[in-house]
Design a protein around this motif. Sequence first.
Motif, mmCIF file in Angstrom:
data_model
loop_
_atom_site.group_PDB
_atom_site.id
_atom_site.type_symbol
_atom_site.label_atom_id
_atom_site.label_comp_id
_atom_site.label_asym_id
_atom_site.label_seq_id
_atom_site.Cartn_x
_atom_site.Cartn_y
_atom_site.Cartn_z
ATOM 1 N N UNK A 1 50.937 52.456 31.105
ATOM 2 C CA UNK A 1 50.031 53.210 30.257
ATOM 3 C C UNK A 1 50.241 52.823 28.813
ATOM 4 N N UNK A 2 49.156 52.748 28.065
ATOM 5 C CA UNK A 2 49.285 52.363 26.672
ATOM 6 C C UNK A 2 49.469 53.586 25.791
ATOM 7 N N UNK A 3 49.121 54.729 26.320
ATOM 8 C CA UNK A 3 49.169 55.971 25.539
ATOM 9 C C UNK A 3 48.185 55.906 24.387
ATOM 10 N N UNK A 4 47.417 54.871 24.338
ATOM 11 C CA UNK A 4 46.517 54.707 23.200
ATOM 12 C C UNK A 4 45.060 54.902 23.588
ATOM 13 N N UNK A 5 44.552 53.973 24.412
ATOM 14 C CA UNK A 5 43.132 54.117 24.681
ATOM 15 C C UNK A 5 42.826 53.857 26.155
ATOM 16 N N UNK A 6 41.901 54.615 26.600
ATOM 17 C CA UNK A 6 41.442 54.492 27.975
ATOM 18 C C UNK A 6 40.592 53.235 28.097
ATOM 19 N N UNK A 7 40.607 52.623 29.242
ATOM 20 C CA UNK A 7 39.780 51.432 29.432
ATOM 21 C C UNK A 7 39.525 51.177 30.910
ATOM 22 N N UNK A 8 38.567 50.315 31.180
ATOM 23 C CA UNK A 8 38.267 49.891 32.540
ATOM 24 C C UNK A 8 38.423 48.389 32.619
ATOM 25 N N UNK A 9 38.072 47.805 33.779
ATOM 26 C CA UNK A 9 38.429 46.404 33.998
ATOM 27 C C UNK A 9 37.277 45.505 34.431
ATOM 28 N N UNK B 1 39.700 33.472 39.384
ATOM 29 C CA UNK B 1 41.104 33.393 38.981
ATOM 30 C C UNK B 1 41.858 34.699 39.164
ATOM 31 N N UNK B 2 41.153 35.807 39.264
ATOM 32 C CA UNK B 2 41.831 37.099 39.345
ATOM 33 C C UNK B 2 42.227 37.636 37.977
ATOM 34 N N UNK B 3 41.933 36.886 36.938
ATOM 35 C CA UNK B 3 42.261 37.341 35.584
ATOM 36 C C UNK B 3 41.559 38.664 35.262
ATOM 37 N N UNK B 4 42.211 39.455 34.436
ATOM 38 C CA UNK B 4 41.732 40.796 34.132
ATOM 39 C C UNK B 4 41.391 40.950 32.657
ATOM 40 N N UNK B 5 40.225 41.472 32.361
ATOM 41 C CA UNK B 5 39.883 41.841 30.984
ATOM 42 C C UNK B 5 39.661 43.341 30.928
ATOM 43 N N UNK B 6 39.864 43.912 29.745
ATOM 44 C CA UNK B 6 39.709 45.350 29.592
ATOM 45 C C UNK B 6 38.581 45.677 28.634
ATOM 46 N N UNK B 7 37.899 46.777 28.904
ATOM 47 C CA UNK B 7 36.839 47.205 27.995
ATOM 48 C C UNK B 7 36.751 48.724 28.038
ATOM 49 N N UNK B 8 36.016 49.253 27.090
ATOM 50 C CA UNK B 8 35.750 50.689 27.131
ATOM 51 C C UNK B 8 34.319 50.955 26.710
ATOM 52 N N UNK B 9 33.618 51.720 27.502
ATOM 53 C CA UNK B 9 32.255 52.114 27.170
ATOM 54 C C UNK B 9 32.160 53.629 27.323
ATOM 55 N N UNK B 10 31.851 54.332 26.243
ATOM 56 C CA UNK B 10 31.868 55.805 26.280
ATOM 57 C C UNK B 10 30.879 56.399 27.272
#
Lengths: 150, 150
Positions: A95-103, A109-118
């Motif tokens: 947990x980052x304790x900072x900001x919520x995000x999705x993937x 490749x299985x690589x993961x990126x994170x984003x957040x959309x309200x």
Amino acid sequence: MMKKTAEDTFETIRKIFTEYLEKNAHRKTPERYTILKEIFATDGHFDIESLYIRMKNHKYRVSRATLYNTIELLLDCGLVTKHQFGTNYAQFEKSTLIRQHDHFIFIDSGDVLEFYDPRIEEIKKYVENLFKVQIINYSLTFYGNSKPKK
Amino acid sequence: MMKKTAEDTFETIRKIFTEYLEKNAHRKTPERYTILKEIFATDGHFDIESLYIRMKNHKYRVSRATLYNTIELLLDCGLVTKHQFGTNYAQFEKSTLIRQHDHFIFIDSGDVLEFYDPRIEEIKKYVENLFKVQIINYSLTFYGNSKPKK
DNA sequence: TTAGATGCAAACGGTTTGCAGGGAA
DNA sequence: TTCCCTGCAAACCGTTTGCATCTAA
């Protein structure tokens, strides 16, 4: 105002874990703290096997059983999140304790990126209202590839 | 205008499967069609083991290997969708051919509800733009419980 | 006739469990 | 001293695989 260092942040994490262990009458074993440290020393997602190998490489041998056991505690106190990205093994994320995000997952490749959309919050409220339920958590994951060059 | 019956719908499904098998030079075996029928004869989600048992009860014995093999084909031609709802086994769902939807899972019982919120499309576009990627599919699942009575 | 499919059982791999020994409280 | 925790290995369980047999084409 002082800048918050990575060490400060980990101290907070450590404190959260300690409080959780004490409140639930779980023992504060060195294994548990070493696992916590190892998890928070690395970025990105991980699975149990890679964590096991990483710790072995750092000359700290723990059994897989203890890893599974400790992860369970970390999930319970919210310091780690569990994902099942369509594979048959679980992946975890500190947990980052900072900001919520999705993937977003690259299929190849299985690589993961994170984003957040309200707007996900709006959907959540909609569903809670629709079914008269209380949502505890959720998972939103997109799968795809790089956009082909024109 | 004639009312569309369940049989008509299944005929369409069957046709889609047949075309898929022919186009990809796969054999049209009785096992494959019986599995298709069994899947579309029942509502809701299912896993391989329950499908295996259901077919055995209906006096049609197929091996688990064939079930896995056939499910793979059905996924490939879009007649079935695969989910991994946080468990360590896969759950499947027959396509409705009607409307897209996402899921709400009751944590206690595992029961599944379906909903659709168009805002997911907006989020999808946002992510595609943000990362310059092409999204092939996605998964949105909420987990929770009934709202407690006041 | 033959390449692809099925059925069976063994193998696989991530996760869980049982139990003896160890260590936090 | 107590009993929770750890390490090890075996068990577990969903899924995959190898192979002999069968069958759609």
